[in-house]
Scaffold this motif. Structure first.
Motif, PDB file in Angstrom:
ATOM      1  N   UNK A 195       0.640  -0.876  -0.206  1.00  0.00           N
ATOM      2  CA  UNK A 195      -0.091  -0.020   0.038  1.00  0.00           C
ATOM      3  C   UNK A 195       0.829   1.195  -0.005  1.00  0.00           C
ATOM      4  N   UNK A 196       2.032   1.129   1.048  1.00  0.00           N
ATOM      5  CA  UNK A 196       2.734   2.213   0.837  1.00  0.00           C
ATOM      6  C   UNK A 196       3.487   2.605  -1.089  1.00  0.00           C
ATOM      7  N   UNK A 197       3.644   1.356  -1.003  1.00  0.00           N
ATOM      8  CA  UNK A 197       4.129   1.596  -2.037  1.00  0.00           C
ATOM      9  C   UNK A 197       3.080   2.472  -3.736  1.00  0.00           C
ATOM     10  N   UNK A 198       1.809   2.391  -2.911  1.00  0.00           N
ATOM     11  CA  UNK A 198       0.535   2.444  -4.150  1.00  0.00           C
ATOM     12  C   UNK A 198       0.474   4.169  -4.147  1.00  0.00           C
ATOM     13  N   UNK A 199       0.973   4.804  -2.499  1.00  0.00           N
ATOM     14  CA  UNK A 199       0.682   5.883  -2.405  1.00  0.00           C
ATOM     15  C   UNK A 199       1.702   6.214  -3.109  1.00  0.00           C
ATOM     16  N   UNK A 200       3.336   6.250  -3.072  1.00  0.00           N
ATOM     17  CA  UNK A 200       3.918   6.695  -2.935  1.00  0.00           C
ATOM     18  C   UNK A 200       3.671   7.513  -4.617  1.00  0.00           C
ATOM     19  N   UNK A 201       3.273   6.189  -5.756  1.00  0.00           N
ATOM     20  CA  UNK A 201       2.696   6.860  -7.280  1.00  0.00           C
ATOM     21  C   UNK A 201       1.530   7.670  -7.071  1.00  0.00           C
ATOM     22  N   UNK A 202       0.676   7.017  -6.333  1.00  0.00           N
ATOM     23  CA  UNK A 202      -0.852   8.142  -6.387  1.00  0.00           C
ATOM     24  C   UNK A 202      -0.516   9.596  -5.994  1.00  0.00           C
ATOM     25  N   UNK A 203       0.508   9.344  -4.895  1.00  0.00           N
ATOM     26  CA  UNK A 203       0.610  11.095  -4.322  1.00  0.00           C
ATOM     27  C   UNK A 203       1.946  11.787  -4.804  1.00  0.00           C
ATOM     28  N   UNK A 204       3.034  10.626  -4.878  1.00  0.00           N
ATOM     29  CA  UNK A 204       4.217  11.338  -5.676  1.00  0.00           C
ATOM     30  C   UNK A 204       5.398  11.605  -5.025  1.00  0.00           C
ATOM     31  N   UNK A 205       4.913  10.726  -3.378  1.00  0.00           N
ATOM     32  CA  UNK A 205       6.316  11.152  -2.761  1.00  0.00           C
ATOM     33  C   UNK A 205       6.765   9.667  -2.173  1.00  0.00           C
ATOM     34  N   UNK A 206       8.009  10.022  -1.463  1.00  0.00           N
ATOM     35  CA  UNK A 206       8.061   8.384  -0.826  1.00  0.00           C
ATOM     36  C   UNK A 206       7.473   8.003   0.563  1.00  0.00           C
ATOM     37  N   UNK A 207       6.660   7.609   0.286  1.00  0.00           N
ATOM     38  CA  UNK A 207       6.191   6.766   1.470  1.00  0.00           C
ATOM     39  C   UNK A 207       7.151   5.248   2.184  1.00  0.00           C
ATOM     40  N   UNK A 208       7.308   4.949   3.261  1.00  0.00           N
ATOM     41  CA  UNK A 208       8.091   3.913   3.714  1.00  0.00           C
ATOM     42  C   UNK A 208       7.341   3.517   5.101  1.00  0.00           C
ATOM     43  N   UNK A 209       6.695   2.482   5.092  1.00  0.00           N
ATOM     44  CA  UNK A 209       6.624   1.735   7.118  1.00  0.00           C
ATOM     45  C   UNK A 209       7.845   1.660   6.772  1.00  0.00           C
ATOM     46  N   UNK A 210       7.483   2.339   8.552  1.00  0.00           N
ATOM     47  CA  UNK A 210       9.001   2.447   9.673  1.00  0.00           C
ATOM     48  C   UNK A 210       8.121   1.285  10.423  1.00  0.00           C
ATOM     49  N   UNK A 211       9.519   0.335  11.811  1.00  0.00           N
ATOM     50  CA  UNK A 211       9.190  -0.314  13.024  1.00  0.00           C
ATOM     51  C   UNK A 211       8.994   0.893  13.692  1.00  0.00           C
ATOM     52  N   UNK A 212       8.015   1.363  13.961  1.00  0.00           N
ATOM     53  CA  UNK A 212       7.741   2.717  14.984  1.00  0.00           C
ATOM     54  C   UNK A 212       8.589   2.618  16.109  1.00  0.00           C
TER      55      UNK A 212
END
Length: 735
Positions: free
Chosen positions: A561-578
């Protein structure tokens, strides 16, 4: 006609005329004439018909006051106004009580939110006053109703929400070479380029401290050894020139002497040029050592953010194989081993050893001796942690061993775990980049809401539907925060937007910072994978293969989903182990209220951080590594693997090397080791005994444990919040 009402906490609810009727009736009952049901209904009807489609609670209450003042029952208006005032006072009292607790330096979840922030100092108090009053402003003016509702219902947490209005970014990896070679201007003064190792060390401190005041997260240097190495040679040449003045001779031919290593040797039995060179080496080593001592000392004493917090700093090193780079590494490790003050363990900077085959990991590697020493120091002082450049996801196609600037293609991390490497909008590098902002999902909450669905397939489908909805809300929230952050003028961040962030040197004051900061990452964090798995299928991933399979499916789904968001919103979304600190308990407290005490889920003070195996679960280090390793590739916004070892690790560096071997074997990205370290809070004395009641140096009984909280050390557990203290007490060792 009124259809919806905006409540004070931002929620939008359907208009309910009965609430107006109830409020007026309560006011009338406090008067001598009592209630007049006909008048009450007439006023309520008039207000509901006069109003616009959507109104705030305050606007509706103002209309009630006006209608009562126009009616024959003006005494009711006075009672109603008095009631409103009382409610406002009550709301303010809540803030007032919070302020009093800060003023009276009471230890609570507000004042102990960050264990390395001293909320008891005047500057610390001011920070907490500002923080707690800024958050409601963010809720009211900068968040959408959907996001506010997600926060209120305990699904979502926005990190550093109090800094939201400042438009600041989270963290950055400093391209220190630019500052050392060119100097910098930070708004109120400027610094000249460095000429010697002492100045380079000082400028490294100043860079970290200055940027800390412009950001809400941590600071890191991605290649500390490479950046300082040139100044070792400059200092060596300076020592040669001093001898020229003393002896009245020219030694210019010795300036660029081949030096295999900067090691101290006595001068006896040396003559001629060899004696000159060795003397200069000895003096240089001494100066480098003092510079590293000063750097560590400064990073534990200089304060930022108004003077209430030492700089949250990290340095990455270990792969510079030049004689000069090795000198920096060696003397840094020596200074770390010696400790600060009365031999105490330095809390900052968080030190990170970059492990690389062909460079420092194998016995035949040039820096293998320094790697062995790093493990010895880590066994004594907790640092360095270890970053695995050989992990498949940490490799760069342009990295070449013969490249003197190969550090540009080496991943670096923040000590707490934040990772930046991949980049859709510029260079793939850690240098000059960082996290823009991040938020965290409460996975446990979603799982608890599905827990009682008997059909397993339906239960999991419902969980994924809820997760999908929340991920979309989070993606929009991070995008909207970015849209707000990008409106900042470069001059708001004098150092960050002139030198540090990749591409910032090309900005003018009239430019938008959008293209520059969009090279950073937007982090989608999560907490409580273990508890969510227990809620969904009865067991966590450390104890059950089926749970591990489901855990990996969940985090893979989030990554996709983060990769999808990166394409949709044109950002570097990434998953973080908080790396949750205060949040580890905050999510749990609310869920406990809503769902009650549920065994192995809400029966503790905390949720397990990110994808870790629960701290109370007894298993071998290898088992823990095997379970947690696959999550590292999925969580490219940051991750960490830690091992708890029993007893005194000071004389057992092999235990540290074993953990690094696990990183190599299981393809993990970042790891650290926890072990026993007692500290006397009176004199600073430390030892590694399993338990001591009295300091053998000064006799004080004020003994504390030095421990890691979320990847970084804290000098005293007195500043830990209740949830993290409970977690600390539950930790078991891994054999």
């Amino acid at each position: 006609m009124i259809q919806t009402v905006v409540k004070r906490d931002g929620r939008i609810v359907e208009f309910n005329e009965d609430k107006i009727i109830s409020a007026i009736r309560k006011a009338m009952l406090q008067t001598d004439e009592g209630e007049d049901l006909f008048l009450i209904k007439a006023i309520a009807k008039n207000i509901s018909c006069q109003g616009i489609k959507q109104m705030t609670v305050e606007d509706i209450q103002d209309m009630v006051e006006m209608e009562l003042m126009k009616s024959p029952r003006k005494e009711v208006a006075k009672k109603y106004i008095a009631y409103r005032d009382q409610r406002n006072i009550a709301r303010k009292a809540k803030t007032g009580n919070m302020f009093l607790e800060i003023i009276e330096i009471q230890s609570n979840e507000v004042t102990r939110e960050n264990a390395n922030m001293n909320a008891d100092t005047p500057a610390g108090m001011m920070m907490k006053f500002a923080s707690e009053t800024t958050k409601p402003f963010v809720d009211d003016y900068l968040l959408t109703p959907e996001v506010r509702e997600s926060i209120r219902l305990n699904y979502l947490h926005i990190h550093d929400k109090d800094y939201f209005p400042t438009k600041s970014l989270t963290c950055v990896q400093h391209p220190l070479d630019k500052i050392l070679h060119d100097g910098f201007y930070a708004g109120h003064g400027e610094s000249r380029p460095a000429k010697r190792i002492e100045t380079a060390s000082m400028l490294a401190c100043i860079s970290l401290e200055t940027a800390q005041n412009e950001m809400h997260g941590g600071q890191a240097i991605p290649a500390f050894d490479y950046y300082l190495a040139p100044f070792v040679r400059k200092s060596f040449i300076e020592e040669i020139k001093i001898l020229e003045q003393i002896n009245g001779k020219s030694y210019e031919s010795l300036y660029n002497s081949e030096i295999d290593d900067y090691l101290y040797h006595p001068l006896e039995q040396l003559e001629g040029d060899k004696r000159i060179i060795q003397h200069a080496i000895n003096r240089t080593v001494s100066r480098v050592h003092q510079s590293m001592e000063a750097f560590i000392h400064n990073m534990n004493t200089i304060h930022s953010r108004g003077g209430n917090q030492v700089v949250f700093s990290s340095i990455n090193y270990g792969t510079d194989t030049t004689a000069e780079g090795r000198c920096v590494i060696r003397e840094l490790l020596k200074s770390t081993e010696e400790g600060v003050g009365n031999g105490g363990t330095a809390i900052f900077p968080i030190q990170i050893w970059k492990k690389k085959r062909g460079i420092n990991y194998l016995p035949e590697d040039r820096n293998y001796d320094l790697y062995q020493y790093a493990c010895k120091v880590s066994a004594h002082r907790f640092f360095p942690n270890f970053l695995n450049l050989d992990a498949t996801f940490n490799q760069h196609e342009e990295w070449k061993s013969e490249d003197p600037e190969r550090y540009n293609y080496e991943v670096a991390t923040m000590g707490c775990r934040t990772r930046v490497f991949e980049n859709r909008f510029g260079k793939k590098t850690s240098v000059g980049r960082g996290n823009i902002s991040f938020s965290t999902i409460n996975l446990v909450r979603l799982a608890l809401e599905c827990r009682n669905i008997e059909n397993r397939k339906e239960r999991l489908n419902t969980f994924y539907q809820k997760l999908d909805k929340l991920l979309n809300i989070m993606a929009v929230q991070l995008h909207q925060r970015f849209e707000f952050q990008k409106t900042a003028a470069p001059k708001q961040f004098p150092l960050l937007m002139s030198v540090l962030w990749e591409g910032s040197h090309e900005l003018s004051n009239e430019d938008t910072i959008e293209k520059v900061i969009n090279q950073g990452t937007l982090g989608i964090g999560f907490i409580g994978l273990a508890e969510s798995l227990i809620a969904l299928i009865g067991k966590h991933h450390g104890e059950d293969e089926e749970a591990q399979k489901l855990g990996l499916e969940i985090i893979t789904y989030m990554r996709d989903k983060a990769n999808e968001f990166s394409e949709k919103y044109q950002h570097n979304y990434s998953i973080l182990a908080t790396p949750a600190e205060g949040l580890a308990g905050r999510f749990t407290r609310q869920d406990k209220k809503d769902f009650g005490i549920i065994e192995n889920i809400t029966d503790k003070e905390y949720y397990t951080n990110s994808n870790h195996v629960p701290v109370y679960y007894k298993c071998s280090a290898h088992h823990k590594a095997k379970i947690e390793a696959p999550y590292h590739e999925l969580t490219r916004g940051g991750h960490i693997f830690y091992v708890e070892i029993d007893g005194d690790a000071t004389h057992n560096p092999e235990a540290i090397m074993t953990v690094v071997d696990m990183m190599d074997k299981y393809n993990m990205g970042y790891a650290s080791v926890n072990h026993t370290r007692n500290r006397c809070l009176h004199c600073g004395y430390e030892n590694a005994s399993s338990h001591i009641e009295e300091c053998p140096e000064c006799g004080s009984e004020n003994i504390d444990r030095l421990q890691r909280i979320t990847g970084y050390l804290v000098g005293t557990t007195d500043r830990w919040n209740k949830a993290k203290l409970a977690e600390l007490n539950d930790r078991v060792t891994h054999g």
